[in-house]
Design an enzyme around this catalytic site. Structure first.
Site, mmCIF file in Angstrom:
data_model
loop_
_atom_site.group_PDB
_atom_site.id
_atom_site.type_symbol
_atom_site.label_atom_id
_atom_site.label_comp_id
_atom_site.label_asym_id
_atom_site.label_seq_id
_atom_site.Cartn_x
_atom_site.Cartn_y
_atom_site.Cartn_z
ATOM 1 N N GLY A 102 0.796 -1.340 -0.181
ATOM 2 C CA GLY A 102 -0.332 0.052 0.151
ATOM 3 C C GLY A 102 0.483 1.268 0.007
ATOM 4 O O GLY A 102 2.260 1.163 -0.668
ATOM 5 N N SER A 103 0.776 2.572 0.279
ATOM 6 C CA SER A 103 0.843 3.615 0.194
ATOM 7 C C SER A 103 2.054 3.721 1.070
ATOM 8 O O SER A 103 2.036 2.286 2.591
ATOM 9 C CB SER A 103 -0.252 4.548 0.799
ATOM 10 N N THR B 103 0.987 5.339 5.116
ATOM 11 C CA THR B 103 0.545 4.138 6.062
ATOM 12 C C THR B 103 1.418 2.693 6.510
ATOM 13 O O THR B 103 1.486 2.372 7.565
ATOM 14 C CB THR B 103 -0.674 2.980 4.923
ATOM 15 N N GLY B 104 2.471 2.631 5.191
ATOM 16 C CA GLY B 104 3.480 1.319 6.047
ATOM 17 C C GLY B 104 4.191 1.821 7.245
ATOM 18 O O GLY B 104 4.491 1.200 8.171
ATOM 19 N N GLU C 162 6.173 -3.707 1.562
ATOM 20 C CA GLU C 162 5.720 -3.542 -0.481
ATOM 21 C C GLU C 162 5.067 -1.731 -0.638
ATOM 22 O O GLU C 162 3.450 -1.851 -0.652
ATOM 23 C CB GLU C 162 5.034 -4.337 -0.992
HETATM 24 P P1 NDP Z 1 -3.598 2.636 2.019
HETATM 25 O O1 NDP Z 1 -1.853 2.782 2.134
HETATM 26 O O2 NDP Z 1 -3.831 3.594 2.690
HETATM 27 O O3 NDP Z 1 -4.033 1.535 2.231
HETATM 28 C C1 NDP Z 1 -4.015 0.480 1.865
HETATM 29 C C2 NDP Z 1 -4.523 -0.899 3.197
HETATM 30 O O4 NDP Z 1 -3.786 -0.463 4.633
HETATM 31 C C3 NDP Z 1 -6.046 -0.442 2.998
HETATM 32 O O5 NDP Z 1 -6.061 -1.860 3.373
HETATM 33 C C4 NDP Z 1 -6.150 0.500 4.417
HETATM 34 O O6 NDP Z 1 -7.864 0.135 4.463
HETATM 35 C C5 NDP Z 1 -4.973 -0.112 5.322
HETATM 36 N N1 NDP Z 1 -4.973 0.597 5.892
HETATM 37 C C6 NDP Z 1 -4.862 2.099 6.450
HETATM 38 N N2 NDP Z 1 -4.609 2.695 7.532
HETATM 39 C C7 NDP Z 1 -3.837 1.295 8.120
HETATM 40 C C8 NDP Z 1 -3.222 1.387 8.778
HETATM 41 N N3 NDP Z 1 -3.202 2.749 10.434
HETATM 42 N N4 NDP Z 1 -3.114 0.214 9.650
HETATM 43 C C9 NDP Z 1 -3.165 -0.459 9.126
HETATM 44 N N5 NDP Z 1 -3.752 -0.806 8.081
HETATM 45 C C10 NDP Z 1 -4.282 0.179 6.948
HETATM 46 O O7 NDP Z 1 -3.644 3.340 0.727
HETATM 47 P P2 NDP Z 1 -5.046 4.025 -0.044
HETATM 48 O O8 NDP Z 1 -5.885 3.302 -0.621
HETATM 49 O O9 NDP Z 1 -5.976 4.832 0.703
HETATM 50 O O10 NDP Z 1 -4.112 4.885 -1.472
HETATM 51 C C11 NDP Z 1 -3.326 6.033 -0.967
HETATM 52 C C12 NDP Z 1 -1.993 6.181 -2.233
HETATM 53 O O11 NDP Z 1 -0.891 4.413 -1.737
HETATM 54 C C13 NDP Z 1 -2.263 6.484 -3.746
HETATM 55 O O12 NDP Z 1 -3.278 6.973 -4.124
HETATM 56 C C14 NDP Z 1 -1.121 6.060 -4.406
HETATM 57 O O13 NDP Z 1 -0.604 6.512 -4.343
HETATM 58 C C15 NDP Z 1 -0.523 4.435 -3.058
HETATM 59 N N6 NDP Z 1 -1.130 3.056 -3.502
HETATM 60 C C16 NDP Z 1 0.131 1.910 -3.042
HETATM 61 C C17 NDP Z 1 -0.447 0.915 -3.724
HETATM 62 C C18 NDP Z 1 1.081 0.301 -3.614
HETATM 63 O O14 NDP Z 1 0.816 -0.981 -5.047
HETATM 64 N N7 NDP Z 1 1.971 0.089 -3.047
HETATM 65 C C19 NDP Z 1 -1.552 0.076 -3.253
HETATM 66 C C20 NDP Z 1 -2.553 1.009 -3.488
HETATM 67 C C21 NDP Z 1 -2.180 2.761 -3.148
HETATM 68 P P3 NDP Z 1 -8.606 0.701 3.973
HETATM 69 O O15 NDP Z 1 -8.414 1.084 2.775
HETATM 70 O O16 NDP Z 1 -9.853 -0.181 4.245
HETATM 71 O O17 NDP Z 1 -8.981 1.734 5.243
#
Ligand code: NDP
Length: 472
Positions: free
Chosen positions: A224-225, A228-229, A246
């Site tokens: 993810g982002s 959040t990581g 990742e």
């Molecule tokens: P996030 O990183 O916020 O979300 C990824 C996952 O983490 C989701 O399942 C989310 O849950 C979960 N999450 C959110 N907050 C927490 C926390 N504090 N602790 C544990 N888990 C958590 O990505 P977004 O969907 O908000 O996208 C934001 C940006 O990230 C995008 O604009 C893009 O630039 C980037 N991104 C990168 C990706 C990659 O493959 N590397 C994939 C997707 C996005 P939930 O959403 O259900 O609240």
């Protein structure tokens, strides 16, 4: 246009709550896809306890049995491929065809099979007069998997398959944007897995946070982002959890002077626009020498202009909408900033505000400053800035100057020269004459703030195992 099959509707009815749930709308049309359940932190606790109880029995099976189970999992995904692809297309927005929904389900099968075939054997470290030391690879216990919305099924398999192979059990929290896709995949996988070896908990960020903190979870696999990581690293610190991160990317591609613009154009296009640009390891900034600049711009515009974008279930489309409004707004803001700076739009750049869905047109932007926000920020959408360079050293410096360093690519007719330039780039992977070509046999991971830890291959198995050395 395909219509959802009865099988797809049956799958949906198995994973939806009997009552209530959050409405899930198709990002292409705004039509109702279904209703997603929302679990509480208490339900997460219950799921972790079940996964913890199931883990010793799963780990006690032989390595061959777990390998065979992953092959069975691949068989069942293959048998349900079309209904999974349809649901994925409707919830995520990606078209059935092109490198999209059917391709993603196919990748789930490929990664399950490849992971079933890898093998992590005990390693004899010393065996001489001084003694014998062997490194064994034990399961960690319960792995928490937290995933994104861009490739929800494939990335879930990247997290689940190695964890199960090594004798761990898994609690997975899907992104709230693509809950149904992951629940459907887990439903299909669970038709062949023993009970409680894989449990999905469909919560939002608070549930992800609780999973990262949970004292009975031994490892977090996160995609993810970067923001959040970083939060997950903090929440997992008190229990010294293992983490694989990742994270975001903003990959550079450098075209060398000896490239043939027309022969690379289609591969450059798909390197950038796969999944309508919503891919962590997609080409996000293209550096082109002045001598080839106009030719590369023309060749890319010609390829990009003919790629159909539209509703996922329409068989002719290969590009879809952005998955959600927040992502649409990020892309629009960055493209608008590029236009306002005087950059030249070769294609797209003006969304149709009246049209339904989160569509953003395929956008190519030329004559852009190398430090424009569209170049240096992660836009994660269907826009590609093309930056002109006059010195290769300068291009390498620009490519390397961001905090992100997931992937990169070099484009050239001279493979040795390309490899020499590749060796000067900071990235987890540098591709030559392709971009984003992940392969289950090749470890994948990021440098700098794009994360750490490796996925795939035997290296990926090590990440979900505890090394244990027995020294006699
Ligand atoms: P996030 O990183 O916020 O979300 C990824 C996952 O983490 C989701 O399942 C989310 O849950 C979960 N999450 C959110 N907050 C927490 C926390 N504090 N602790 C544990 N888990 C958590 O990505 P977004 O969907 O908000 O996208 C934001 C940006 O990230 C995008 O604009 C893009 O630039 C980037 N991104 C990168 C990706 C990659 O493959 N590397 C994939 C997707 C996005 P939930 O959403 O259900 O609240």
């Amino acid at each position: 246009m395909s219509t959802p099959t009865q099988h797809s509707q049956d799958l949906l009815s198995r994973i939806q709550p009997a009552q209530g749930g959050r409405e899930v709308l198709d990002p292409a049309t705004g039509e109702l896809v279904g209703r997603a359940p929302e679990a509480s932190v208490q339900e997460l606790d219950h799921a972790v306890a079940r996964a913890k109880a199931a883990q010793p029995g799963w780990a006690a099976r032989s390595d061959e049995q777990r390998s065979a189970t992953l092959h069975s999992a691949a068989d069942t995904v293959e048998a349900h491929a079309e209904e999974l692809a349809q649901l994925l297309s409707r919830e995520q927005g990606k078209p059935l065809n092109g490198p999209n929904a059917r391709f993603e389900v196919g990748a789930c099968v490929a990664w399950l099979r490849a992971t079933a075939e890898f093998s992590l054997k005990p390693e004899v470290l010393v065996d001489d007069d001084s003694g014998r030391a062997v490194m064994h690879w034990r399961p960690l216990g319960v792995v928490g998997a937290i995933g994104p919305w861009n490739w929800p099924m494939m990335i879930s398999v990247w997290q689940i398959a190695p964890s199960l192979r090594q004798g761990n059990t898994v609690v997975i929290k899907p992104s709230g944007y693509t809950t149904l896709s992951v629940l459907a995949l887990v439903d299909v996988l669970n038709s062949v897995l023993p009970q409680d070896v894989l449990i999905a908990v469909p919560g939002r960020g608070d549930v992800g946070e609780a999973l990262s903190r949970h004292p009975q979870v031994d490892k977090i696999m996160f995609t993810g982002s970067t923001a959040t990581g970083k939060n997950i690293i903090k929440s997992s610190a008190d229990t010294v959890k293992r983490v694989t991160m990742e994270l975001g990317g903003n990959d550079a591609g450098i075209v060398l002077e000896d490239s043939d613009p027309t022969s690379i154009a289609e591969d450059v296009f798909w390197g950038a626009f796969i999944n309508t640009g919503q891919t962590c390891a997609a080409l996000k900034r293209l550096y082109v020498p002045e001598s080839l600049y106009d030719q590369v711009c023309d060749a890319l515009t010609e390829v990009a202009a003919k790629m159909p974008m539209g509703v996922g279930l329409d068989e002719q489309n290969v590009l879809g909408p952005l998955q959600n409004k927040a992502q649409w707004e990020i892309v629009d803001k960055l493209v608008t900033a590029a236009k306002d700076s005087g950059a030249r739009v070769l294609l797209g750049g003006t969304p149709d505000a009246e049209a339904p869905g989160y569509f953003y047109p395929t956008t190519l932007v030329a004559d852009i400053d190398p430090h424009n926000p569209l170049v240096v920020e992660e836009q994660f959408g269907p826009a590609l800035p093309i930056i002109k360079y006059t010195s290769l050293d300068q291009a390498v410096e620009w490519a390397n100057e961001l905090d992100f360093a997931l992937g990169s690519s070099v484009w050239s007719s001279d493979l040795d020269r390309a490899e020499e330039v590749a060796s000067r780039l900071v990235a987890g992977t540098t591709w030559i004459n392709k971009h984003g070509a992940v392969d289950p046999r090749m470890p994948f991971g990021g440098a700098r703030e794009s994360g750490y830890g490796l996925e795939f291959g035997v290296e990926g198995l090590k990440e979900v195992s505890q090394p244990h050395i027995i020294n006699r």
